[in-house]
Design a protein around this motif. Structure first.
Motif, PDB file in Angstrom:
ATOM      1  N   ASP A   1       0.840  -1.205   0.000  1.00 32.66           N
ATOM      2  CA  ASP A   1       0.000   0.000   0.000  1.00 32.66           C
ATOM      3  C   ASP A   1       0.869   1.247   0.000  1.00 32.66           C
ATOM      4  O   ASP A   1       0.564   2.236  -0.665  1.00 32.66           O
ATOM      5  N   LEU A   2       1.924   1.162   0.788  1.00 27.28           N
ATOM      6  CA  LEU A   2       2.836   2.317   0.897  1.00 27.28           C
ATOM      7  C   LEU A   2       3.443   2.643  -0.470  1.00 27.28           C
ATOM      8  O   LEU A   2       3.444   3.797  -0.910  1.00 27.28           O
ATOM      9  N   ILE A   3       3.930   1.621  -1.151  1.00 25.42           N
ATOM     10  CA  ILE A   3       4.541   1.836  -2.482  1.00 25.42           C
ATOM     11  C   ILE A   3       3.499   2.406  -3.438  1.00 25.42           C
ATOM     12  O   ILE A   3       3.751   3.367  -4.168  1.00 25.42           O
ATOM     13  N   LYS A   4       2.293   1.826  -3.377  1.00 25.38           N
ATOM     14  CA  LYS A   4       1.238   2.245  -4.293  1.00 25.38           C
ATOM     15  C   LYS A   4       0.841   3.705  -4.035  1.00 25.38           C
ATOM     16  O   LYS A   4       0.705   4.505  -4.953  1.00 25.38           O
ATOM     17  N   ARG A   5       0.670   4.018  -2.744  1.00 28.40           N
ATOM     18  CA  ARG A   5       0.172   5.348  -2.405  1.00 28.40           C
ATOM     19  C   ARG A   5       1.207   6.443  -2.655  1.00 28.40           C
ATOM     20  O   ARG A   5       0.863   7.511  -3.141  1.00 28.40           O
ATOM     21  N   TYR A   6       2.442   6.194  -2.287  1.00 29.21           N
ATOM     22  CA  TYR A   6       3.412   7.291  -2.297  1.00 29.21           C
ATOM     23  C   TYR A   6       4.425   7.246  -3.437  1.00 29.21           C
ATOM     24  O   TYR A   6       5.053   8.251  -3.737  1.00 29.21           O
ATOM     25  N   PHE A   7       4.616   6.088  -4.036  1.00 26.56           N
ATOM     26  CA  PHE A   7       5.719   6.010  -4.999  1.00 26.56           C
ATOM     27  C   PHE A   7       5.337   5.435  -6.357  1.00 26.56           C
ATOM     28  O   PHE A   7       6.217   5.081  -7.141  1.00 26.56           O
ATOM     29  N   THR A   8       4.054   5.334  -6.634  1.00 31.09           N
ATOM     30  CA  THR A   8       3.651   4.815  -7.938  1.00 31.09           C
ATOM     31  C   THR A   8       3.024   5.935  -8.757  1.00 31.09           C
ATOM     32  O   THR A   8       1.983   6.474  -8.377  1.00 31.09           O
ATOM     33  N   ARG A   9       3.696   6.295  -9.795  1.00 28.38           N
ATOM     34  CA  ARG A   9       3.241   7.365 -10.692  1.00 28.38           C
ATOM     35  C   ARG A   9       3.346   6.851 -12.123  1.00 28.38           C
ATOM     36  O   ARG A   9       4.186   6.012 -12.406  1.00 28.38           O
ATOM     37  N   PRO A  10       2.537   7.388 -13.021  1.00 30.11           N
ATOM     38  CA  PRO A  10       2.686   6.968 -14.417  1.00 30.11           C
ATOM     39  C   PRO A  10       4.104   7.285 -14.913  1.00 30.11           C
ATOM     40  O   PRO A  10       4.681   8.296 -14.512  1.00 30.11           O
ATOM     41  N   ALA A  11       4.650   6.397 -15.730  1.00 30.14           N
ATOM     42  CA  ALA A  11       5.991   6.617 -16.285  1.00 30.14           C
ATOM     43  C   ALA A  11       5.928   6.399 -17.790  1.00 30.14           C
ATOM     44  O   ALA A  11       6.389   5.381 -18.306  1.00 30.14           O
ATOM     45  N   PRO A  12       5.337   7.382 -18.508  1.00 30.62           N
ATOM     46  CA  PRO A  12       5.147   7.203 -19.957  1.00 30.62           C
ATOM     47  C   PRO A  12       6.455   7.055 -20.736  1.00 30.62           C
ATOM     48  O   PRO A  12       6.451   6.499 -21.837  1.00 30.62           O
ATOM     49  N   GLY A  13       7.557   7.511 -20.156  1.00 33.89           N
ATOM     50  CA  GLY A  13       8.847   7.403 -20.854  1.00 33.89           C
ATOM     51  C   GLY A  13       9.519   6.058 -20.661  1.00 33.89           C
ATOM     52  O   GLY A  13      10.620   5.839 -21.160  1.00 33.89           O
ATOM     53  N   ALA A  14       8.870   5.153 -19.906  1.00 33.49           N
ATOM     54  CA  ALA A  14       9.437   3.813 -19.698  1.00 33.49           C
ATOM     55  C   ALA A  14       8.518   2.795 -20.359  1.00 33.49           C
ATOM     56  O   ALA A  14       7.312   3.011 -20.469  1.00 33.49           O
TER      57      ALA A  14
END
Ligand code: ADP
Ligand code: MG
Length: 315
Positions: free
Chosen positions: A5-18
């Motif tokens: 949950d922690l990773i999802k909430r705070y560190f998961t963002r779209p990365a269109p360049g990857a």
């Protein structure tokens, strides 16, 4: 809150360049034809690199900034980062602010967070950063030539003076204090400068451990020496500050994250144009010579000797 949950909430963002970002066992990245991948990693340890009560937003900024600074020194264009965190506890306010500081700077530089690791333990922050540079164009430490001018960006010793102030080793006047604390807490990685110097500079390094230590790496890798004029180094006003401490901060203070680079005298006009375009002061502080060693001269021509040339974790 679980680790996931922690990773999802705070560190998961779209990365269109990857091709693939956070969420699998590895990220997938594709670099453009004709480009080389520049990779660097830097760790920040509580108590060594920052004070434990540091504002988490500023810490998020600095965690990425010190890594961006390394890519800047190579002339690379930053693209992706991973973030390995060891945290004493899942403090939601802290995580919220830390990630906000991290992503604010990431967005400014077009960097995407594509992976990481999260564990419980003493507070440690480790970023690996990746960027692109046209093949063969990266700025190395080893390229300096005898006769080159030595340049630095910004003002040196500011962060070290800010830290000395926080530690009660000096009392800075009000105006100097805010600039020095800003330099300590919010270093501005010189990414645009590094990229602009790709076809101009012979050698470059970012100043993280102090000017003399870092210039020393260029000299060692290039097997050359240098002569520096202390008066030419841009710095805070030294009025009311102990002279020994002041010189120590300017020449050997850590955490500047400015660039030091060398270039031939014929490029002075172009370098001044870069300074104007980027609105970033660039100063010529001395020159590279064949005789090894680094000599720092005061305004009256006498040699300035300092006791410690820079930070070394194992000394
Ligand atoms: P694994 O166990 O396979 O190593 P993890 O469970 O550690 O994977 O991580 C799950 C996913 O979350 C991976 O894609 C990983 O890169 C990502 N990740 C873990 N921690 C972070 C973090 N602090 N920031 C960004 N991504 C992270
Ligand atoms: Mg796995």
């Amino acid at each position: 809150m679980s680790e996931f949950d922690l990773i999802k909430r705070y560190f998961t963002r779209p990365a269109p360049g990857a091709t693939l970002g956070v969420g699998d066992d590895a990220a997938l990245l594709r670099i453009a034809d004709g480009m080389e991948l520049a990779v660097s990693t830097d760790i920040l340890v509580s108590g060594t690199h920052f004070l434990p009560d540091t504002d988490p937003f500023l810490l998020g900024h600095k965690t990425l900034a010190v890594n961006l600074s390394d890519l800047a020194a190579m002339g690379a264009d930053p693209r992706w980062a991973t973030l390995a965190l060891s945290l004493p506890k899942a403090d939601e306010d802290w995580l919220q602010q830390f990630s906000a500081g991290f992503f604010a700077l990431a967005d400014e530089h077009g960097v995407e967070l594509v992976g990481g690791d999260t564990t419980r333990g003493p507070l440690n922050l480790c970023v690996a950063i990746m960027g692109e540079v046209p093949a063969g164009k990266a700025l190395r430490r080893s390229g300096a030539r005898a006769g080159d001018d030595i340049w630095v960006s910004g003002r040196l010793g500011m962060a070290a003076l800010g830290l000395a102030h926080l530690q009660g080793r000096v009392v800075l006047p009000e105006d100097t204090r805010s600039a020095c604390l800003a330099a300590l807490h919010r270093p501005q990685p010189r990414v645009a400068l590094g990229m602009a110097l790709r076809d101009i500079a012979h050698a470059a390094i970012d100043i993280s451990d102090g000017l003399l230590a870092d210039l020393g790496h260029i000299l060692e890798c290039s097997q050359l020496g240098a002569e520096i004029q202390f008066e030419l180094i841009p710095k805070a006003g030294g009025e009311g500050i102990d002279e020994v401490l002041f010189r120590q901060c300017v020449l050997a203070g850590g955490d500047d994250y400015e660039l030091c680079f060398t270039a031939s005298a014929e490029r002075r006009g172009e370098i001044e144009a870069v300074a104007g375009k980027l609105q970033l002061p660039l100063a010529r502080i001395g020159s590279i010579c064949a005789k090894q060693g680094c000599m720092v001269r005061a305004g009256d021509g006498s040699e300035i000797k300092i006791t410690e040339s820079g930070y070394d974790h194992f000394k």
